[in-house]
Scaffold this motif. Structure first.
Motif, PDB file in Angstrom:
ATOM      1  N   GLY A 207      -8.089   1.124  11.479  1.00  0.00           N
ATOM      2  CA  GLY A 207      -7.695   0.360  10.311  1.00  0.00           C
ATOM      3  C   GLY A 207      -6.728   1.120   9.440  1.00  0.00           C
ATOM      4  O   GLY A 207      -6.231   2.180   9.810  1.00  0.00           O
ATOM      5  N   ASP A 208      -6.442   0.555   8.287  1.00  0.00           N
ATOM      6  CA  ASP A 208      -5.463   1.136   7.380  1.00  0.00           C
ATOM      7  C   ASP A 208      -6.006   2.413   6.741  1.00  0.00           C
ATOM      8  O   ASP A 208      -7.138   2.450   6.261  1.00  0.00           O
ATOM      9  CB  ASP A 208      -5.101   0.140   6.283  1.00  0.00           C
ATOM     10  CG  ASP A 208      -4.501  -1.139   6.856  1.00  0.00           C
ATOM     11  OD1 ASP A 208      -3.740  -1.032   7.823  1.00  0.00           O
ATOM     12  OD2 ASP A 208      -4.817  -2.221   6.349  1.00  0.00           O
ATOM     13  N   VAL A 209      -5.174   3.446   6.713  1.00  0.00           N
ATOM     14  CA  VAL A 209      -5.480   4.676   5.975  1.00  0.00           C
ATOM     15  C   VAL A 209      -4.408   4.842   4.913  1.00  0.00           C
ATOM     16  O   VAL A 209      -3.223   4.948   5.226  1.00  0.00           O
ATOM     17  CB  VAL A 209      -5.512   5.908   6.899  1.00  0.00           C
ATOM     18  CG1 VAL A 209      -5.645   7.183   6.069  1.00  0.00           C
ATOM     19  CG2 VAL A 209      -6.671   5.814   7.885  1.00  0.00           C
ATOM     20  N   ASP A 210      -4.817   4.838   3.659  1.00  0.00           N
ATOM     21  CA  ASP A 210      -3.896   4.976   2.526  1.00  0.00           C
ATOM     22  C   ASP A 210      -4.383   6.160   1.700  1.00  0.00           C
ATOM     23  O   ASP A 210      -5.346   6.040   0.930  1.00  0.00           O
ATOM     24  CB  ASP A 210      -3.895   3.692   1.708  1.00  0.00           C
ATOM     25  CG  ASP A 210      -2.889   3.703   0.555  1.00  0.00           C
ATOM     26  OD1 ASP A 210      -2.547   4.806   0.070  1.00  0.00           O
ATOM     27  OD2 ASP A 210      -2.458   2.619   0.141  1.00  0.00           O
ATOM     28  N   VAL A 211      -3.727   7.302   1.855  1.00  0.00           N
ATOM     29  CA  VAL A 211      -4.225   8.514   1.196  1.00  0.00           C
ATOM     30  C   VAL A 211      -4.125   8.415  -0.321  1.00  0.00           C
ATOM     31  O   VAL A 211      -4.914   9.035  -1.040  1.00  0.00           O
ATOM     32  CB  VAL A 211      -3.478   9.767   1.711  1.00  0.00           C
ATOM     33  CG1 VAL A 211      -3.818  10.027   3.173  1.00  0.00           C
ATOM     34  CG2 VAL A 211      -1.967   9.646   1.513  1.00  0.00           C
ATOM     35  N   GLN A 212      -3.170   7.640  -0.805  1.00  0.00           N
ATOM     36  CA  GLN A 212      -3.068   7.480  -2.253  1.00  0.00           C
ATOM     37  C   GLN A 212      -4.213   6.632  -2.790  1.00  0.00           C
ATOM     38  O   GLN A 212      -4.767   6.914  -3.856  1.00  0.00           O
ATOM     39  CB  GLN A 212      -1.719   6.870  -2.622  1.00  0.00           C
ATOM     40  CG  GLN A 212      -0.531   7.764  -2.290  1.00  0.00           C
ATOM     41  CD  GLN A 212       0.760   7.257  -2.869  1.00  0.00           C
ATOM     42  OE1 GLN A 212       0.937   7.214  -4.084  1.00  0.00           O
ATOM     43  NE2 GLN A 212       1.697   6.864  -2.000  1.00  0.00           N
ATOM     44  N   ALA A 213      -4.583   5.585  -2.047  1.00  0.00           N
ATOM     45  CA  ALA A 213      -5.699   4.747  -2.476  1.00  0.00           C
ATOM     46  C   ALA A 213      -7.023   5.500  -2.387  1.00  0.00           C
ATOM     47  O   ALA A 213      -7.894   5.348  -3.245  1.00  0.00           O
ATOM     48  CB  ALA A 213      -5.760   3.477  -1.634  1.00  0.00           C
ATOM     49  N   ILE A 214      -7.173   6.315  -1.340  1.00  0.00           N
ATOM     50  CA  ILE A 214      -8.402   7.109  -1.193  1.00  0.00           C
ATOM     51  C   ILE A 214      -8.539   8.080  -2.353  1.00  0.00           C
ATOM     52  O   ILE A 214      -9.620   8.283  -2.890  1.00  0.00           O
ATOM     53  CB  ILE A 214      -8.402   7.862   0.145  1.00  0.00           C
ATOM     54  CG1 ILE A 214      -8.446   6.873   1.319  1.00  0.00           C
ATOM     55  CG2 ILE A 214      -9.602   8.809   0.238  1.00  0.00           C
ATOM     56  CD1 ILE A 214      -8.163   7.511   2.670  1.00  0.00           C
ATOM     57  N   GLY A 215      -7.419   8.712  -2.724  1.00  0.00           N
ATOM     58  CA  GLY A 215      -7.432   9.640  -3.841  1.00  0.00           C
ATOM     59  C   GLY A 215      -7.790  11.063  -3.473  1.00  0.00           C
ATOM     60  O   GLY A 215      -8.002  11.902  -4.352  1.00  0.00           O
TER      61      GLY A 215
END
Length: 405
Positions: A207-215
């Motif tokens: 699935g999607d990995v968004d390092v900015q959203a994860i924080g």
């Protein structure tokens, strides 16, 4: 968009082969995924058309190799929504990425500091931090899990403190398939002033990995679990953190100046990438990401969930079979034991029927001890698996169960 699994399977040459006279049913995807023709072609094309070392070469082949190599970094940065491509550090895989962080952190930790991990860690994210704590005098704290394989979030909150210097945890458990709530846990850790490293080896291909959203501050993953080649991986880190991070290896490429007495380090990403890199691996990884991104991610998730649901239904018909890890949120990993049957014997008998799974402790010995099993048999599903594959697994398990009874 309709999900056409047969069209996807046609792109994986290895799925056409037989094992022990049977069609290959490959269900060991948590260990490594197979490679589509697009990735194979990208690697062959590099070696046959522009094989050369990158950077500083005063000839066309080097220029072409450098361009493709750095374009691959841009592909990765976009894939995980990194703010800058310089934050993408090439590694040999997730393990090296974790070591870069742990070795650097060991130089900053001291007695009284705490490192937080979980009971579901792969050895790469447990042993590495054990060593960092031994070197620094820091204390390793372990967040327990529930019997279902879910993280005990109340215990996490209680263990997290102002002494916590770093939280290092898996996005997804390789042994159980549990999906951890990394975004909320990261926010809690950051509120205490801790750094956060996510072991993304199992999460990146589902699935999607968004390092900015994860924080988080760091996110590490491997190419070979994302339909790419082995021996290549990525450590992403926030630029302001990586710019001052202690170097992991020294040598060529990563220096700025050198005298016989001293040396200074170059700018990102070079300062953390010593030596001749895995150029073909980076190019192959980029090809894998491009191939993966062309798919409908929601359809991929739905397909893998349907495979897991079907497997869980068929498991009810196998006498003595117990699923290990029943978290409500998990990827397509079916870890199990069968009463009276050793996992290694199950794996052997399935292999004789062309079904490839993994058996043992899955590099998670403390987790197996916590769950009261010496190891498990593990079937792990990917986008090219079919309902027929699941049926072949359980047909094989029925036969194995009778033989081992």
């Amino acid at each position: 968009m309709a999900f056409d699994v047969n069209h996807i399977r046609e792109q994986f040459p290895i799925l056409k082969r037989e094992v022990s006279g049977n069609p290959l049913v490959y269900l060991d995807n948590a260990a490594t995924t197979q490679k589509p023709q697009a990735v194979i072609d990208a690697i062959v094309e590099f070696y046959t058309q522009c094989n050369s070392n990158v950077h500083r070469g005063a000839h066309q082949l080097s220029d072409e190799a450098t361009r493709r190599y750095e374009e691959a970094r841009e592909v990765v940065a976009a894939f995980i929504n990194a703010p800058a491509k310089e934050e993408v550090i090439w590694t040999s895989g997730t393990t090296e990425g974790i070591n870069i962080v742990a070795k650097g952190m060991a130089q900053q930790l001291q007695a009284g500091d705490e490192v937080l991990v979980t009971e579901m860690e792969h050895h790469a994210n447990l042993v590495t931090w054990q060593q960092a704590c031994k070197l620094s005098g820091a204390t390793l704290k372990v967040v327990p899990i529930h019997d279902t394989g879910e993280l005990n979030e109340q215990a996490f909150t209680e263990l997290l403190s102002e002494r916590t210097r770093i939280l290092s945890m898996p996005h997804v458990s390789n042994a159980l398939g549990t999906i951890n709530p990394i975004q909320s846990l990261t926010a809690q850790a950051k509120a205490k002033g801790a750094l956060v490293l996510i072991d993304g080896a199992q999460g990146v291909a589902h699935g999607d990995v968004d390092v900015q959203a994860i924080g988080c501050d760091f996110y590490a993953f491997s190419g070979h679990k994302l339909f790419g080649p082995t021996g290549i991986g990525v450590l992403w880190g926030r630029k302001e953190v990586l710019e001052n991070w202690p170097v992991w290896l020294t040598g060529g490429e990563m220096i700025e100046t050198v005298t016989y007495q001293d040396a200074t380090w170059g700018a990102l990403p070079n300062r953390l990438e010593a030596g001749t890199p895995n150029i073909a691996g980076a190019i192959g990884m980029a090809a894998a990401i491009k191939w993966f991104q062309a798919l409908d991610v929601d359809a991929v998730k739905a397909h893998e969930q349907a495979l897991l649901d079907y497997a869980l239904e068929l498991a009810k018909d196998i006498p003595g079979m117990r699923i290990v890890g029943n978290a409500p949120k998990k990827i397509g990993i079916l870890s199990f034991v069968i009463e009276g049957a050793h996992p290694a014997d199950i794996g052997f008998l399935l292999d004789r029927q062309g079904v490839a799974i993994r058996t043992g402790d899955h590099c998670a010995q403390p987790l197996m001890k916590r769950l009261g099993v010496p190891g498990t048999a593990r079937a792990s599903f990917s986008i090219y698996n079919t309902f027929e594959d699941v049926e072949a697994l359980f047909k094989g398990l029925k036969k194995a169960s009778m033989m081992l009874a």
